[in-house]
Design a protein around this motif. Sequence first.
Motif, PDB file in Angstrom:
ATOM      1  N   LEU A 203       0.849  -1.189   0.000  1.00  0.00           N
ATOM      2  CA  LEU A 203       0.000   0.000   0.000  1.00  0.00           C
ATOM      3  C   LEU A 203       0.883   1.236   0.000  1.00  0.00           C
ATOM      4  O   LEU A 203       1.780   1.363   0.833  1.00  0.00           O
ATOM      5  CB  LEU A 203      -0.910   0.017   1.245  1.00  0.00           C
ATOM      6  N   VAL A 204       0.632   2.124  -0.950  1.00  0.00           N
ATOM      7  CA  VAL A 204       1.343   3.399  -0.997  1.00  0.00           C
ATOM      8  C   VAL A 204       0.318   4.526  -1.103  1.00  0.00           C
ATOM      9  O   VAL A 204      -0.598   4.457  -1.937  1.00  0.00           O
ATOM     10  CB  VAL A 204       2.313   3.473  -2.200  1.00  0.00           C
ATOM     11  N   ILE A 205       0.469   5.526  -0.239  1.00  0.00           N
ATOM     12  CA  ILE A 205      -0.405   6.705  -0.269  1.00  0.00           C
ATOM     13  C   ILE A 205       0.477   7.912  -0.574  1.00  0.00           C
ATOM     14  O   ILE A 205       1.387   8.231   0.198  1.00  0.00           O
ATOM     15  CB  ILE A 205      -1.133   6.894   1.074  1.00  0.00           C
ATOM     16  N   ILE A 206       0.219   8.568  -1.687  1.00  0.00           N
ATOM     17  CA  ILE A 206       1.038   9.678  -2.145  1.00  0.00           C
ATOM     18  C   ILE A 206       0.342  11.011  -1.858  1.00  0.00           C
ATOM     19  O   ILE A 206      -0.767  11.265  -2.355  1.00  0.00           O
ATOM     20  CB  ILE A 206       1.324   9.567  -3.661  1.00  0.00           C
ATOM     21  N   ASP A 207       0.988  11.849  -1.040  1.00  0.00           N
ATOM     22  CA  ASP A 207       0.501  13.203  -0.737  1.00  0.00           C
ATOM     23  C   ASP A 207      -0.929  13.209  -0.199  1.00  0.00           C
ATOM     24  O   ASP A 207      -1.631  14.229  -0.293  1.00  0.00           O
ATOM     25  CB  ASP A 207       0.577  14.095  -1.980  1.00  0.00           C
ATOM     26  N   GLU A 208      -1.389  12.053   0.321  1.00  0.00           N
ATOM     27  CA  GLU A 208      -2.765  11.890   0.810  1.00  0.00           C
ATOM     28  C   GLU A 208      -3.780  12.263  -0.264  1.00  0.00           C
ATOM     29  O   GLU A 208      -4.888  12.711   0.026  1.00  0.00           O
ATOM     30  CB  GLU A 208      -2.995  12.705   2.086  1.00  0.00           C
ATOM     31  N   GLU A 209      -3.390  12.052  -1.540  1.00  0.00           N
ATOM     32  CA  GLU A 209      -4.259  12.357  -2.671  1.00  0.00           C
ATOM     33  C   GLU A 209      -4.439  11.173  -3.619  1.00  0.00           C
ATOM     34  O   GLU A 209      -5.354  11.155  -4.430  1.00  0.00           O
ATOM     35  CB  GLU A 209      -3.693  13.533  -3.483  1.00  0.00           C
ATOM     36  N   GLU A 210      -3.564  10.187  -3.516  1.00  0.00           N
ATOM     37  CA  GLU A 210      -3.586   9.070  -4.458  1.00  0.00           C
ATOM     38  C   GLU A 210      -3.085   7.806  -3.766  1.00  0.00           C
ATOM     39  O   GLU A 210      -2.157   7.873  -2.955  1.00  0.00           O
ATOM     40  CB  GLU A 210      -2.704   9.394  -5.662  1.00  0.00           C
ATOM     41  N   ILE A 211      -3.694   6.679  -4.076  1.00  0.00           N
ATOM     42  CA  ILE A 211      -3.268   5.427  -3.452  1.00  0.00           C
ATOM     43  C   ILE A 211      -3.014   4.360  -4.507  1.00  0.00           C
ATOM     44  O   ILE A 211      -3.596   4.379  -5.601  1.00  0.00           O
ATOM     45  CB  ILE A 211      -4.298   4.894  -2.419  1.00  0.00           C
TER      46      ILE A 211
END
Length: 252
Positions: free
Chosen positions: A184-192
Motif C-alpha cells: 500500500l502506498v499513499i502519495i501526498d494523501e491524494e492518491e493510493i
Amino acid sequence: MLQKFGFTQYESQVFEALTGSQEPLDATTIVKYSGVPKSKVYEVLSRLVEKGLLLTSHQQKKKFYNALPLDTTIEKLTLEFETHINELKERKYTLPPSDEQVWSLQNKQSIHSLLHQKVQQATRSIFLSGWNEDIQSLIPILELKSKNGIKVEMLSVGSIHTDLKHIHILYPDEGHEALEQYQLVIIDEEEIIFAGVEQELWQGITTKSKPLVKFFTEFFQHDVALTEITKKYEKTLMEDEEIKEILMKLRY
C-alpha cells in the motif's frame, strides 16, 4: 419591504420603523415600533449599519439611528444589483479537476514500476506498508525523499534495513490468519496504490478518489497503531488467549 432584496424579516421591520419616523430613534423606541425583540435589535441594527442603510449619532449618552432617505436607499440597492449582474456576466465558471475512477492493474512487475513512479512524484508525504521483500527496493528513493523534507512513514512486515526515522516493524506470528502479502502506498494523501496476491497472482488498484484515499489512509494508521500497541504490550496481550485470538484474525 427589504425582504424582497434579500434582507431578513427583522432587518426589514427595523428599516420600515425608521423610514416611517420623522426623527431619529434609539434602540428602545425601535423595539417598540418595529416589533423586533430587544434581545435581537442591537444585532439587527449593527448589520444594517454595516450595510450602509442607517445613519448613527450619539446624544446624551444615547445612540440614535436614522434611515437613509428612501431615494438614496433605492439608488444604492440599484447600483449594487447592477454591479452583481456585471460580475455574474464576467465570471467564468470552471469545475475543479476530479478523478474518481478506480483503475485496475495486474502483473507484479507493472505494479512495482507504478509504485516507483508514484513515489518519485510525491511532493509532500508518502505512507507505505507492505512485506519487507517487496518494498526493500524502494528504500533508496524513500530515504532521498525524506532528506528532501518529504514526510515518509513506513510499516514493514518483517525486518528491513533503513535510515528512515518513521518506520514500524510488524513481526508476523504463525497464528496470523489474515496476514496476506500486500503493498500500500499513499502519495501526498491524494492518491493510493493498493496491491495484493490473489491465487498466486499480483493484482492492484490505483485511484485518486477522495473517499477511498481517506479510507486507505485510515487503514494505514490503523495498522500502525495495532503494530505499536502489540509491540509494547505483546507479553500481556499474548497471555490472554481471547485477545490473542482476536489479534490473530485482524488484517494488518
